[in-house]
Design a protein around this motif. Structure first.
Motif, PDB file in Angstrom:
ATOM      1  N   SER A  37       0.862  -1.181   0.000  1.00 35.70           N
ATOM      2  CA  SER A  37       0.000   0.000   0.000  1.00 35.70           C
ATOM      3  C   SER A  37       0.896   1.228   0.000  1.00 35.70           C
ATOM      4  O   SER A  37       1.932   1.253   0.668  1.00 35.70           O
ATOM      5  CB  SER A  37      -0.897   0.014   1.237  1.00 35.70           C
ATOM      6  N   GLU A  60       1.112   5.797  -0.538  1.00 35.37           N
ATOM      7  CA  GLU A  60       0.450   7.083  -0.685  1.00 35.37           C
ATOM      8  C   GLU A  60       1.407   8.057  -1.383  1.00 35.37           C
ATOM      9  O   GLU A  60       2.628   7.951  -1.255  1.00 35.37           O
ATOM     10  CB  GLU A  60      -0.001   7.656   0.665  1.00 35.37           C
ATOM     11  N   LYS A  76       1.716  12.239  -1.988  1.00 29.60           N
ATOM     12  CA  LYS A  76       1.176  13.495  -1.459  1.00 29.60           C
ATOM     13  C   LYS A  76       1.513  14.682  -2.361  1.00 29.60           C
ATOM     14  O   LYS A  76       2.579  14.729  -2.986  1.00 29.60           O
ATOM     15  CB  LYS A  76       1.745  13.748  -0.056  1.00 29.60           C
ATOM     16  N   SER A 110      -7.877   5.871  -3.565  1.00 26.06           N
ATOM     17  CA  SER A 110      -8.537   7.137  -3.236  1.00 26.06           C
ATOM     18  C   SER A 110      -7.713   8.316  -3.712  1.00 26.06           C
ATOM     19  O   SER A 110      -6.484   8.234  -3.804  1.00 26.06           O
ATOM     20  CB  SER A 110      -8.736   7.255  -1.712  1.00 26.06           C
ATOM     21  N   THR A 111      -8.417   9.360  -4.060  1.00 29.11           N
ATOM     22  CA  THR A 111      -7.775  10.654  -4.295  1.00 29.11           C
ATOM     23  C   THR A 111      -8.548  11.682  -3.480  1.00 29.11           C
ATOM     24  O   THR A 111      -9.784  11.608  -3.402  1.00 29.11           O
ATOM     25  CB  THR A 111      -7.793  11.050  -5.781  1.00 29.11           C
ATOM     26  N   SER A 159      -5.189  17.684  -1.177  1.00 31.74           N
ATOM     27  CA  SER A 159      -4.013  17.611  -0.298  1.00 31.74           C
ATOM     28  C   SER A 159      -4.273  18.297   1.026  1.00 31.74           C
ATOM     29  O   SER A 159      -4.909  19.350   1.070  1.00 31.74           O
ATOM     30  CB  SER A 159      -2.819  18.302  -0.969  1.00 31.74           C
ATOM     31  N   ASP A 216      -3.837  14.347  -2.775  1.00 34.89           N
ATOM     32  CA  ASP A 216      -3.125  13.200  -2.220  1.00 34.89           C
ATOM     33  C   ASP A 216      -3.797  11.956  -2.789  1.00 34.89           C
ATOM     34  O   ASP A 216      -4.997  11.970  -3.102  1.00 34.89           O
ATOM     35  CB  ASP A 216      -3.230  13.163  -0.683  1.00 34.89           C
ATOM     36  N   LEU A 217      -3.035  10.901  -2.876  1.00 39.68           N
ATOM     37  CA  LEU A 217      -3.528   9.725  -3.598  1.00 39.68           C
ATOM     38  C   LEU A 217      -3.032   8.476  -2.865  1.00 39.68           C
ATOM     39  O   LEU A 217      -1.902   8.444  -2.378  1.00 39.68           O
ATOM     40  CB  LEU A 217      -2.979   9.796  -5.029  1.00 39.68           C
ATOM     41  N   THR A 218      -3.883   7.452  -2.773  1.00 39.14           N
ATOM     42  CA  THR A 218      -3.439   6.174  -2.192  1.00 39.14           C
ATOM     43  C   THR A 218      -3.723   5.062  -3.182  1.00 39.14           C
ATOM     44  O   THR A 218      -4.637   5.160  -4.005  1.00 39.14           O
ATOM     45  CB  THR A 218      -4.156   5.861  -0.868  1.00 39.14           C
ATOM     46  N   ARG A 257      -2.413   0.649  -4.369  1.00 36.54           N
ATOM     47  CA  ARG A 257      -1.764  -0.626  -4.047  1.00 36.54           C
ATOM     48  C   ARG A 257      -0.952  -1.131  -5.228  1.00 36.54           C
ATOM     49  O   ARG A 257      -1.343  -0.950  -6.392  1.00 36.54           O
ATOM     50  CB  ARG A 257      -2.814  -1.670  -3.672  1.00 36.54           C
ATOM     51  N   THR A 279      10.040   6.363   2.122  1.00 32.53           N
ATOM     52  CA  THR A 279       9.641   7.115   0.920  1.00 32.53           C
ATOM     53  C   THR A 279      10.677   6.903  -0.161  1.00 32.53           C
ATOM     54  O   THR A 279      11.885   6.970   0.089  1.00 32.53           O
ATOM     55  CB  THR A 279       9.517   8.617   1.242  1.00 32.53           C
ATOM     56  N   THR A 334       2.957   2.469   2.904  1.00 33.58           N
ATOM     57  CA  THR A 334       2.160   2.551   4.122  1.00 33.58           C
ATOM     58  C   THR A 334       1.774   1.180   4.668  1.00 33.58           C
ATOM     59  O   THR A 334       1.314   1.074   5.811  1.00 33.58           O
ATOM     60  CB  THR A 334       0.874   3.362   3.883  1.00 33.58           C
TER      61      THR A 334
END
Lengths: 174, 164
Positions: A57, A59, A61, A94-95, A98, A121-123, A125, A150, A165
Protein backbone atom coordinates in the motif's frame (compact mmCIF):
# COMPACT_ATOMS: atom_id res chain seq x y z
CA UNK A 1 82.97 -22.00 -13.34
CA UNK A 2 80.37 -24.31 -14.86
CA UNK A 3 78.85 -24.87 -11.38
CA UNK A 4 78.70 -21.09 -10.70
CA UNK A 5 76.97 -20.58 -14.07
CA UNK A 6 74.47 -23.33 -13.21
CA UNK A 7 73.71 -21.68 -9.84
CA UNK A 8 73.20 -18.32 -11.51
CA UNK A 9 70.83 -19.86 -14.09
CA UNK A 10 68.91 -21.60 -11.31
CA UNK A 11 68.60 -18.36 -9.33
CA UNK A 12 67.50 -16.42 -12.41
CA UNK A 13 64.78 -19.02 -13.11
CA UNK A 14 63.27 -18.68 -9.60
CA UNK A 15 60.17 -16.54 -9.20
CA UNK A 16 61.01 -13.57 -7.07
CA UNK A 17 58.24 -12.58 -4.69
CA UNK A 18 57.75 -8.82 -4.47
CA UNK A 19 55.25 -6.25 -3.17
CA UNK A 20 53.03 -6.39 -6.28
CA UNK A 21 52.56 -10.14 -5.86
CA UNK A 22 51.60 -9.53 -2.23
CA UNK A 23 49.01 -6.93 -3.24
CA UNK A 24 47.51 -9.32 -5.79
CA UNK A 25 47.26 -12.15 -3.32
CA UNK A 26 45.62 -9.87 -0.72
CA UNK A 27 43.14 -8.65 -3.35
CA UNK A 28 42.17 -12.19 -4.33
CA UNK A 29 41.78 -13.19 -0.68
CA UNK A 30 39.66 -10.09 -0.04
CA UNK A 31 37.37 -11.08 -2.92
CA UNK A 32 36.95 -14.57 -1.51
CA UNK A 33 36.21 -13.20 1.97
CA UNK A 34 33.72 -10.76 0.46
CA UNK A 35 31.86 -13.55 -1.30
CA UNK A 36 31.74 -15.54 1.93
CA UNK A 37 30.43 -12.59 3.94
CA UNK A 38 27.88 -11.76 1.26
CA UNK A 39 26.57 -15.31 1.36
CA UNK A 40 26.34 -15.24 5.14
CA UNK A 41 24.55 -11.86 5.16
CA UNK A 42 22.11 -13.18 2.59
CA UNK A 43 21.37 -16.14 4.89
CA UNK A 44 20.73 -13.81 7.81
CA UNK A 45 18.23 -11.86 5.71
CA UNK A 46 16.64 -15.08 4.56
CA UNK A 47 17.55 -15.06 0.88
CA UNK A 48 17.04 -18.78 1.00
CA UNK A 49 13.37 -18.19 1.89
CA UNK A 50 10.81 -18.51 -0.85
CA UNK A 51 9.84 -15.56 -2.97
CA UNK A 52 6.16 -14.64 -3.03
CA UNK A 53 3.72 -11.96 -4.06
CA UNK A 54 2.95 -9.13 -1.69
CA UNK A 55 0.65 -6.15 -1.83
CA UNK A 56 2.29 -2.83 -1.04
CA UNK A 57 0.00 0.00 0.00
CA UNK A 58 1.33 3.43 -0.84
CA UNK A 59 0.45 7.08 -0.68
CA UNK A 60 1.53 10.01 -2.82
CA UNK A 61 1.18 13.50 -1.46
CA UNK A 62 0.78 16.91 -2.97
CA UNK A 63 0.60 16.30 -6.71
CA UNK A 64 -1.27 18.19 -9.37
CA UNK A 65 -4.89 17.07 -9.69
CA UNK A 66 -4.42 16.25 -13.38
CA UNK A 67 -1.81 13.63 -12.40
CA UNK A 68 -4.48 11.38 -10.92
CA UNK A 69 -4.79 9.69 -14.32
CA UNK A 70 -1.09 8.93 -14.52
CA UNK A 71 -1.35 5.63 -12.58
CA UNK A 72 -3.21 3.17 -14.84
CA UNK A 73 -3.53 -0.44 -13.69
CA UNK A 74 -0.51 -2.50 -14.69
CA UNK A 75 2.00 0.36 -14.74
CA UNK A 76 5.35 -0.61 -13.24
CA UNK A 77 6.98 1.43 -10.52
CA UNK A 78 10.76 1.49 -10.96
CA UNK A 79 12.72 2.31 -7.86
CA UNK A 80 15.09 5.28 -7.71
CA UNK A 81 15.48 5.55 -11.45
CA UNK A 82 17.17 2.19 -12.00
CA UNK A 83 15.81 -1.19 -13.07
CA UNK A 84 14.66 -2.31 -9.61
CA UNK A 85 10.95 -3.01 -9.80
CA UNK A 86 8.97 -1.87 -6.77
CA UNK A 87 5.73 -3.32 -8.10
CA UNK A 88 2.91 -2.96 -10.57
CA UNK A 89 -0.24 -0.97 -9.98
CA UNK A 90 -3.22 -3.01 -8.80
CA UNK A 91 -5.51 -0.10 -8.07
CA UNK A 92 -5.77 3.53 -7.03
CA UNK A 93 -7.92 3.47 -3.91
CA UNK A 94 -8.54 7.14 -3.24
CA UNK A 95 -7.78 10.65 -4.29
CA UNK A 96 -8.48 13.62 -2.07
CA UNK A 97 -7.48 17.27 -1.80
CA UNK A 98 -4.01 17.61 -0.30
CA UNK A 99 -3.95 18.30 3.38
CA UNK A 100 -1.73 20.91 4.98
CA UNK A 101 -1.00 20.93 8.70
CA UNK A 102 -0.17 24.31 10.18
CA UNK A 103 0.14 25.96 13.56
CA UNK A 104 -2.37 28.69 14.42
CA UNK A 105 -1.64 31.74 16.51
CA UNK A 106 -2.42 29.74 19.67
CA UNK A 107 0.15 27.10 18.77
CA UNK A 108 -2.51 24.49 17.99
CA UNK A 109 -2.09 22.20 15.04
CA UNK A 110 -4.78 22.58 12.43
CA UNK A 111 -5.50 20.74 9.22
CA UNK A 112 -6.63 22.44 6.08
CA UNK A 113 -7.20 21.15 2.58
CA UNK A 114 -6.40 22.49 -0.85
CA UNK A 115 -9.42 23.41 -2.98
CA UNK A 116 -10.78 20.98 -5.55
CA UNK A 117 -8.89 20.83 -8.84
CA UNK A 118 -5.63 22.02 -7.37
CA UNK A 119 -3.37 19.66 -5.38
CA UNK A 120 -4.27 16.12 -4.34
CA UNK A 121 -3.13 13.20 -2.22
CA UNK A 122 -3.53 9.72 -3.60
CA UNK A 123 -3.44 6.17 -2.19
CA UNK A 124 -3.14 2.89 -4.00
CA UNK A 125 -1.76 -0.63 -4.05
CA UNK A 126 1.06 -2.36 -5.88
CA UNK A 127 1.70 -6.04 -6.52
CA UNK A 128 5.28 -6.74 -5.55
CA UNK A 129 7.63 -9.73 -5.59
CA UNK A 130 9.67 -10.39 -2.48
CA UNK A 131 9.92 -12.37 0.70
CA UNK A 132 9.03 -11.82 4.32
CA UNK A 133 11.87 -12.64 6.68
CA UNK A 134 12.48 -12.29 10.40
CA UNK A 135 14.00 -8.90 9.70
CA UNK A 136 11.18 -7.69 7.52
CA UNK A 137 10.18 -7.55 3.89
CA UNK A 138 12.89 -8.04 1.28
CA UNK A 139 11.88 -6.63 -2.10
CA UNK A 140 13.05 -8.99 -4.86
CA UNK A 141 14.81 -10.91 -2.12
CA UNK A 142 17.58 -8.37 -1.72
CA UNK A 143 16.28 -4.89 -0.79
CA UNK A 144 14.89 -4.13 2.66
CA UNK A 145 11.63 -2.24 2.54
CA UNK A 146 9.21 -1.22 5.28
CA UNK A 147 6.19 1.04 5.85
CA UNK A 148 7.19 4.62 6.40
CA UNK A 149 9.91 4.64 3.77
CA UNK A 150 9.64 7.12 0.92
CA UNK A 151 11.07 6.36 -2.49
CA UNK A 152 11.50 8.34 -5.67
CA UNK A 153 10.00 6.21 -8.43
CA UNK A 154 9.69 6.36 -12.18
CA UNK A 155 6.70 4.89 -13.93
CA UNK A 156 6.00 4.91 -17.67
CA UNK A 157 3.96 8.08 -17.13
CA UNK A 158 5.24 9.99 -14.11
CA UNK A 159 8.16 10.68 -11.76
CA UNK A 160 6.95 10.92 -8.19
CA UNK A 161 7.79 10.29 -4.53
CA UNK A 162 5.92 7.38 -2.98
CA UNK A 163 5.59 6.45 0.69
CA UNK A 164 4.96 2.82 1.58
CA UNK A 165 2.16 2.55 4.12
CA UNK A 166 1.59 -1.19 4.36
CA UNK A 167 2.85 -4.62 3.28
CA UNK A 168 0.78 -7.80 3.29
CA UNK A 169 0.79 -11.11 1.54
CA UNK A 170 -1.17 -11.20 -1.71
CA UNK A 171 -2.89 -14.36 -0.44
CA UNK A 172 -4.40 -12.55 2.53
CA UNK A 173 -4.91 -9.14 0.92
CA UNK A 174 -8.33 -8.27 -0.41
CA UNK B 1 78.31 -14.71 -20.86
CA UNK B 2 74.74 -13.54 -21.37
CA UNK B 3 74.09 -10.24 -23.11
CA UNK B 4 71.94 -7.51 -21.53
CA UNK B 5 69.09 -8.25 -23.96
CA UNK B 6 69.07 -11.92 -23.03
CA UNK B 7 69.03 -11.10 -19.31
CA UNK B 8 66.00 -8.80 -19.72
CA UNK B 9 63.95 -11.18 -21.88
CA UNK B 10 60.31 -11.01 -20.71
CA UNK B 11 58.57 -14.25 -19.90
CA UNK B 12 54.79 -14.56 -19.55
CA UNK B 13 54.11 -16.00 -16.11
CA UNK B 14 51.04 -17.04 -14.14
CA UNK B 15 51.01 -13.71 -12.30
CA UNK B 16 50.82 -11.83 -15.59
CA UNK B 17 47.87 -14.00 -16.53
CA UNK B 18 46.10 -13.14 -13.26
CA UNK B 19 46.68 -9.41 -13.84
CA UNK B 20 45.33 -9.69 -17.37
CA UNK B 21 42.21 -11.57 -16.26
CA UNK B 22 41.51 -9.04 -13.49
CA UNK B 23 41.97 -6.11 -15.88
CA UNK B 24 39.61 -7.63 -18.45
CA UNK B 25 37.03 -8.31 -15.73
CA UNK B 26 37.19 -4.69 -14.54
CA UNK B 27 36.82 -3.37 -18.09
CA UNK B 28 33.90 -5.71 -18.77
CA UNK B 29 32.18 -4.64 -15.53
CA UNK B 30 32.66 -0.96 -16.38
CA UNK B 31 31.19 -1.44 -19.85
CA UNK B 32 28.27 -3.38 -18.38
CA UNK B 33 27.43 -0.85 -15.67
CA UNK B 34 28.09 2.36 -17.55
CA UNK B 35 27.73 1.34 -21.15
CA UNK B 36 24.77 1.22 -23.53
CA UNK B 37 23.49 -2.06 -22.13
CA UNK B 38 22.08 -0.38 -19.00
CA UNK B 39 19.59 2.01 -20.50
CA UNK B 40 16.84 -0.02 -18.87
CA UNK B 41 15.11 -0.69 -22.14
CA UNK B 42 13.83 -4.18 -22.74
CA UNK B 43 14.10 -3.62 -26.46
CA UNK B 44 10.35 -3.77 -27.05
CA UNK B 45 9.43 -0.22 -27.97
CA UNK B 46 6.95 1.46 -30.26
CA UNK B 47 7.29 4.69 -32.20
CA UNK B 48 4.69 7.31 -31.37
CA UNK B 49 4.09 11.01 -31.78
CA UNK B 50 3.61 12.67 -28.43
CA UNK B 51 2.38 16.03 -27.25
CA UNK B 52 3.55 16.99 -23.80
CA UNK B 53 2.81 20.11 -21.81
CA UNK B 54 5.38 22.01 -19.80
CA UNK B 55 4.25 24.53 -17.18
CA UNK B 56 6.50 27.57 -17.06
CA UNK B 57 5.75 29.68 -14.00
CA UNK B 58 6.68 33.22 -13.20
CA UNK B 59 7.08 34.64 -16.70
CA UNK B 60 7.45 38.38 -16.70
CA UNK B 61 5.02 40.11 -19.03
CA UNK B 62 7.75 41.55 -21.23
CA UNK B 63 8.92 38.04 -22.18
CA UNK B 64 5.54 36.50 -22.95
CA UNK B 65 6.02 36.86 -26.71
CA UNK B 66 9.39 35.09 -26.64
CA UNK B 67 7.88 31.62 -26.64
CA UNK B 68 6.24 31.09 -30.00
CA UNK B 69 4.41 28.32 -31.82
CA UNK B 70 6.82 26.68 -34.23
CA UNK B 71 9.91 27.23 -32.08
CA UNK B 72 12.27 24.28 -31.82
CA UNK B 73 12.95 23.27 -28.24
CA UNK B 74 16.45 22.19 -27.21
CA UNK B 75 17.21 20.61 -23.83
CA UNK B 76 19.75 22.95 -22.21
CA UNK B 77 21.55 20.13 -20.47
CA UNK B 78 21.95 17.50 -23.19
CA UNK B 79 21.60 19.89 -26.15
CA UNK B 80 19.18 17.44 -27.73
CA UNK B 81 16.24 18.59 -29.76
CA UNK B 82 13.14 17.65 -27.78
CA UNK B 83 10.34 18.87 -29.97
CA UNK B 84 8.51 21.74 -31.57
CA UNK B 85 6.07 24.06 -29.83
CA UNK B 86 2.53 23.58 -31.10
CA UNK B 87 0.60 25.67 -28.60
CA UNK B 88 1.16 28.30 -25.91
CA UNK B 89 -1.52 29.10 -23.33
CA UNK B 90 -1.03 32.09 -21.05
CA UNK B 91 -2.76 32.62 -17.72
CA UNK B 92 -2.12 34.75 -14.64
CA UNK B 93 0.31 33.28 -12.11
CA UNK B 94 -1.80 32.11 -9.18
CA UNK B 95 -0.44 30.45 -6.06
CA UNK B 96 -2.24 29.06 -3.04
CA UNK B 97 -1.31 30.79 0.19
CA UNK B 98 -2.25 29.65 3.66
CA UNK B 99 -4.06 32.25 5.72
CA UNK B 100 -3.34 31.00 9.23
CA UNK B 101 -5.56 33.61 10.87
CA UNK B 102 -8.71 32.48 9.09
CA UNK B 103 -7.59 28.92 8.49
CA UNK B 104 -8.21 28.98 4.76
CA UNK B 105 -6.25 28.49 1.55
CA UNK B 106 -6.37 31.61 -0.54
CA UNK B 107 -5.65 32.05 -4.21
CA UNK B 108 -3.21 34.87 -4.74
CA UNK B 109 -2.46 36.33 -8.13
CA UNK B 110 1.02 37.68 -8.70
CA UNK B 111 0.90 41.01 -10.52
CA UNK B 112 2.97 41.24 -13.66
CA UNK B 113 3.73 37.52 -13.84
CA UNK B 114 2.14 34.73 -15.80
CA UNK B 115 2.06 30.98 -16.11
CA UNK B 116 2.58 29.52 -19.57
CA UNK B 117 1.41 26.09 -20.60
CA UNK B 118 3.71 25.19 -23.49
CA UNK B 119 2.66 22.22 -25.63
CA UNK B 120 5.51 20.48 -27.41
CA UNK B 121 5.18 17.88 -30.10
CA UNK B 122 7.80 15.29 -30.98
CA UNK B 123 8.29 11.76 -32.28
CA UNK B 124 9.22 9.44 -29.42
CA UNK B 125 9.55 5.82 -28.44
CA UNK B 126 7.43 4.14 -25.79
CA UNK B 127 8.55 1.08 -23.86
CA UNK B 128 8.13 -0.35 -20.35
CA UNK B 129 10.01 2.67 -18.93
CA UNK B 130 7.84 5.23 -20.70
CA UNK B 131 8.32 7.85 -23.37
CA UNK B 132 11.72 8.95 -24.55
CA UNK B 133 13.03 11.16 -27.32
CA UNK B 134 16.31 9.53 -28.35
CA UNK B 135 17.02 8.59 -24.76
CA UNK B 136 15.65 11.83 -23.26
CA UNK B 137 12.92 10.84 -20.81
CA UNK B 138 9.56 12.60 -21.01
CA UNK B 139 7.16 12.03 -18.12
CA UNK B 140 4.88 13.98 -15.82
CA UNK B 141 6.96 15.48 -13.04
CA UNK B 142 10.16 15.70 -15.09
CA UNK B 143 11.79 19.13 -15.00
CA UNK B 144 12.69 20.32 -18.48
CA UNK B 145 15.40 22.92 -19.03
CA UNK B 146 14.40 24.47 -22.32
CA UNK B 147 16.40 26.51 -24.77
CA UNK B 148 14.44 28.31 -27.46
CA UNK B 149 15.54 30.86 -30.07
CA UNK B 150 14.38 33.70 -27.79
CA UNK B 151 13.97 32.15 -24.39
CA UNK B 152 15.75 30.03 -21.82
CA UNK B 153 13.84 28.64 -18.87
CA UNK B 154 12.50 25.58 -17.14
CA UNK B 155 9.24 23.98 -16.19
CA UNK B 156 7.69 20.72 -15.08
CA UNK B 157 5.89 18.43 -17.47
CA UNK B 158 2.25 18.27 -16.37
CA UNK B 159 0.74 16.10 -19.08
CA UNK B 160 1.52 13.79 -21.99
CA UNK B 161 -0.65 12.49 -24.76
CA UNK B 162 0.26 10.08 -27.51
CA UNK B 163 -1.15 10.95 -30.89
CA UNK B 164 -2.28 7.96 -32.96
Amino acid sequence: MAQTDKKKTKNAARIRFNIIDLVLIIAVLACLVGVYLRYNISEQFGVNHEMGEYVLSFEIKDIRYTSADAFPEGDTFFLNGDDTVLGTVIAIDSTSPSEVIYTDSWGDYKTIYYPEDSRIDLTGRLLSAGMMTDRGYMLNGNTYLAPGQTYYVETPHINVSVTITGIESADTAG
Amino acid sequence: MKTTNEKRAWRFTALDLIILVVLLAVIAAAVWFFGPFRDGSSGDSTLVNIEYTVEVKGMEEEYLGNIRVGDTVIDSVTKKEIGTITAVETMPLVEYVLNTEDGIMMEKEYPGQSTLLVTISSPATFDERGYSIEGYRVAIGVLHYMQLPNFVGSGYCIGIEAAN
